[in-house]
Design an enzyme around this catalytic site. Structure first.
Site, PDB file in Angstrom:
ATOM      1  N   GLU A  63     -31.258  36.682  -1.725  1.00  0.00           N
ATOM      2  CA  GLU A  63     -31.823  35.654  -0.852  1.00  0.00           C
ATOM      3  C   GLU A  63     -32.585  36.256   0.319  1.00  0.00           C
ATOM      4  OE1 GLU A  63     -28.219  32.429  -1.383  1.00  0.00           O
ATOM      5  OE2 GLU A  63     -27.932  34.151  -0.097  1.00  0.00           O
ATOM      6  N   GLY A 232     -16.588  30.664   1.370  1.00  0.00           N
ATOM      7  CA  GLY A 232     -16.867  31.380   0.122  1.00  0.00           C
ATOM      8  C   GLY A 232     -17.778  30.613  -0.831  1.00  0.00           C
ATOM      9  N   ASP A 234     -21.005  29.317  -1.357  1.00  0.00           N
ATOM     10  CA  ASP A 234     -22.265  29.469  -0.624  1.00  0.00           C
ATOM     11  C   ASP A 234     -23.471  29.625  -1.532  1.00  0.00           C
ATOM     12  OD1 ASP A 234     -21.673  31.963  -1.561  1.00  0.00           O
ATOM     13  OD2 ASP A 234     -21.912  33.012   0.340  1.00  0.00           O
ATOM     14  N   LYS A 238     -21.041  27.443  -6.982  1.00  0.00           N
ATOM     15  CA  LYS A 238     -19.963  28.278  -6.409  1.00  0.00           C
ATOM     16  C   LYS A 238     -19.304  27.493  -5.276  1.00  0.00           C
ATOM     17  CE  LYS A 238     -19.656  33.005  -4.450  1.00  0.00           C
ATOM     18  NZ  LYS A 238     -20.184  33.083  -3.076  1.00  0.00           N
TER      19      LYS A 238
HETATM   20  P1  NAD Z   1     -14.953  40.079  -1.840  1.00  0.00           P
HETATM   21  O1  NAD Z   1     -15.370  40.132  -3.265  1.00  0.00           O
HETATM   22  O2  NAD Z   1     -14.815  41.343  -1.083  1.00  0.00           O
HETATM   23  O3  NAD Z   1     -13.550  39.313  -1.717  1.00  0.00           O
HETATM   24  C1  NAD Z   1     -13.285  38.094  -2.354  1.00  0.00           C
HETATM   25  C2  NAD Z   1     -11.791  38.015  -2.643  1.00  0.00           C
HETATM   26  O4  NAD Z   1     -11.496  36.725  -3.179  1.00  0.00           O
HETATM   27  C3  NAD Z   1     -11.308  39.052  -3.666  1.00  0.00           C
HETATM   28  O5  NAD Z   1     -10.277  39.830  -3.098  1.00  0.00           O
HETATM   29  C4  NAD Z   1     -10.798  38.181  -4.839  1.00  0.00           C
HETATM   30  O6  NAD Z   1      -9.669  38.738  -5.483  1.00  0.00           O
HETATM   31  C5  NAD Z   1     -10.446  36.893  -4.108  1.00  0.00           C
HETATM   32  N1  NAD Z   1     -10.382  35.691  -4.938  1.00  0.00           N
HETATM   33  C6  NAD Z   1     -11.224  35.300  -5.942  1.00  0.00           C
HETATM   34  N2  NAD Z   1     -10.832  34.094  -6.433  1.00  0.00           N
HETATM   35  C7  NAD Z   1      -9.738  33.729  -5.713  1.00  0.00           C
HETATM   36  C8  NAD Z   1      -8.904  32.572  -5.726  1.00  0.00           C
HETATM   37  N3  NAD Z   1      -9.091  31.575  -6.592  1.00  0.00           N
HETATM   38  N4  NAD Z   1      -7.873  32.520  -4.840  1.00  0.00           N
HETATM   39  C9  NAD Z   1      -7.655  33.521  -3.953  1.00  0.00           C
HETATM   40  N5  NAD Z   1      -8.422  34.639  -3.902  1.00  0.00           N
HETATM   41  C10 NAD Z   1      -9.442  34.741  -4.768  1.00  0.00           C
HETATM   42  O7  NAD Z   1     -15.996  39.101  -1.124  1.00  0.00           O
HETATM   43  P2  NAD Z   1     -16.300  38.970   0.453  1.00  0.00           P
HETATM   44  O8  NAD Z   1     -17.402  39.880   0.844  1.00  0.00           O
HETATM   45  O9  NAD Z   1     -15.014  38.987   1.202  1.00  0.00           O
HETATM   46  O10 NAD Z   1     -16.908  37.498   0.475  1.00  0.00           O
HETATM   47  C11 NAD Z   1     -16.069  36.393   0.253  1.00  0.00           C
HETATM   48  C12 NAD Z   1     -16.931  35.193  -0.027  1.00  0.00           C
HETATM   49  O11 NAD Z   1     -17.614  34.817   1.162  1.00  0.00           O
HETATM   50  C13 NAD Z   1     -18.009  35.434  -1.074  1.00  0.00           C
HETATM   51  O12 NAD Z   1     -18.047  34.315  -1.940  1.00  0.00           O
HETATM   52  C14 NAD Z   1     -19.283  35.567  -0.289  1.00  0.00           C
HETATM   53  O13 NAD Z   1     -20.404  35.181  -1.031  1.00  0.00           O
HETATM   54  C15 NAD Z   1     -18.974  34.623   0.853  1.00  0.00           C
HETATM   55  N6  NAD Z   1     -19.738  34.864   2.089  1.00  0.00           N
HETATM   56  C16 NAD Z   1     -20.130  33.779   2.780  1.00  0.00           C
HETATM   57  C17 NAD Z   1     -20.814  33.941   3.964  1.00  0.00           C
HETATM   58  C18 NAD Z   1     -21.205  32.740   4.751  1.00  0.00           C
HETATM   59  O14 NAD Z   1     -21.951  32.865   5.708  1.00  0.00           O
HETATM   60  N7  NAD Z   1     -20.698  31.571   4.435  1.00  0.00           N
HETATM   61  C19 NAD Z   1     -21.116  35.228   4.428  1.00  0.00           C
HETATM   62  C20 NAD Z   1     -20.665  36.326   3.705  1.00  0.00           C
HETATM   63  C21 NAD Z   1     -19.964  36.128   2.531  1.00  0.00           C
END
Ligand code: NAD
Length: 352
Positions: A63, A232, A234, A238
């Site tokens: 993005e 998460g 986003d 998803k």
């Molecule tokens: P990451 O991959 O490091 O961590 C995600 C964690 O979620 C993993 O440890 C995984 O095991 C766990 N997980 C997956 N499904 C699960 C469930 N059903 N229940 C509990 N745990 C579960 O990712 P990250 O960098 O920590 O990012 C987390 C999320 O936040 C991503 O989806 C990312 O796209 C999003 N994000 C959003 C923003 C925003 O501004 N809103 C910014 C950055 C990241």
């Protein structure tokens, strides 16, 4: 400032960003950033706004996130690839740029993988400070990956959280998060199910990564008065929350045209009522009404938060020094003689 000064653009690489965070202190960075984002949200109507430009693939999304307040312009390049973690790569990586609108010249180029984690946590803290019940002290963190420690520390510093309840489908992620936060002063407990983790929590933050309509929180897990930060979910396809939760909650968003595509509310009709966070800050919309209301921040990450983060970073680089000078902009002696610049370099290399 001369033209050749502008040609060398300050560049903050990953190592420099880590040093800056350590020198200032992570919690101070998070608190400062929360204030910078709040300042920019309060002048929201000034900004050019557009949903981010997304290139989707079966594995994830890439993005571009641009915005400008008329004086400065910023963009961020960011990806989201939930499968990356299994390959030893990060789910989210980013870099970005701040530029001067008047000349169009870049002012700062920076890594933004770390900075995104900081600004995402600061945005959750801003929403929580605004919307959670006064006296909220306990947060349940569902998803204990790369973002989780930043989210927890921002809530501690900005909102006075003292207790953290952790759950992740991968126990290794929870162990990592607990170990990283061991010296934080938070009272931390891990749980075997999301149901147990959210029980009696004042605040719930979901930061899981799964490029599918996931149901991390079911309606029966959400009691009256809770504040939820759902960060998460986003991008299209998803999400993390059962739609029934959205029907019971008051939903607060960054920029509706983007959140309706990417956020939890993509599950709802296109006229599903939401309140923009900036309107609560500016006093034109109501935030939390009472202690039993469920408030939900459907955070997807908006360009103005990255603008604020780069503005904060530029101020820190100016205040503390640092930032490598990157030879990024071609700077011929005669601005119309770009070609001649290469010719002069040819003669310099081969004087004969
Ligand atoms: P990451 O991959 O490091 O961590 C995600 C964690 O979620 C993993 O440890 C995984 O095991 C766990 N997980 C997956 N499904 C699960 C469930 N059903 N229940 C509990 N745990 C579960 O990712 P990250 O960098 O920590 O990012 C987390 C999320 O936040 C991503 O989806 C990312 O796209 C999003 N994000 C959003 C923003 C925003 O501004 N809103 C910014 C950055 C990241």
């Amino acid at each position: 400032m001369t033209a050749s000064d502008l040609a060398y653009v300050p560049f903050v690489d990953v190592e420099e960003m880590m040093h800056l965070i350590l020198d200032i202190g992570l919690e101070t960075c998070l608190a400062d950033l929360t204030n910078y984002i709040e300042e920019d949200f309060r002048r929201w109507p000034l900004f050019d706004k557009t949903p981010r430009v997304a290139a989707h693939s079966s594995n994830g999304v890439i993005e571009l996130m641009p915005t400008s307040d008329g004086q400065e312009y910023a963009f961020k390049y960011v990806n989201g690839h939930p499968g990356n973690m299994k390959k030893g790569l990060q789910t989210v990586t980013a870099f970005g740029l701040l530029a001067d609108v008047e000349s169009g010249y870049p002012l700062l180029l920076s890594e933004m993988t770390l900075l995104t984690a900081l600004r995402t946590a600061a945005t959750s803290a801003l929403a929580t400070r605004l919307l959670a019940r006064p006296g909220s002290r306990t947060v349940a963190m569902i998803g204990n990956g790369a973002q989780s420690e930043f989210q927890a520390l921002a809530l501690k510093k900005v909102c006075g959280i003292t207790a953290l309840r952790l759950f992740d489908t991968d126990p290794e992620a929870t162990r990592k998060c607990m170990a990283n936060l061991a010296g934080s002063g938070l009272d931390i407990t891990s749980y075997k199910t999301a149901e147990e983790a959210v029980m009696d929590a004042d605040i719930i933050t979901t930061c899981t990564a799964d490029k599918q309509m996931a149901t991390v929180l079911h309606d029966n897990m959400i009691g009256a008065g809770v504040h939820i930060n759902a960060i998460g979910g986003d991008c299209p396809g998803k999400t993390e929350l059962q739609a029934d939760i959205l029907n019971r909650a008051n939903v607060f968003v960054e920029y509706p045209p983007q959140t309706r595509i990417e956020g939890e509310i993509q599950q709802m009709a296109s006229d599903f009522p939401v309140t923009e966070l900036w309107e609560v800050l500016s006093g034109t919309a109501e935030g939390r009404r009472d202690a039993r209301q469920i408030t939900l921040f459907d955070g997807v990450g908006f360009a103005i938060e990255d603008f604020s983060a780069l503005r904060w970073l530029r101020d820190q680089v100016e205040r503390l020094g640092g930032g490598k000078r990157l030879d990024l902009i071609a700077d011929p002696d005669d601005p119309r003689d770009l070609f001649g610049m290469i010719e002069r370099e040819r003669h310099r290399r081969n004087p004969a």
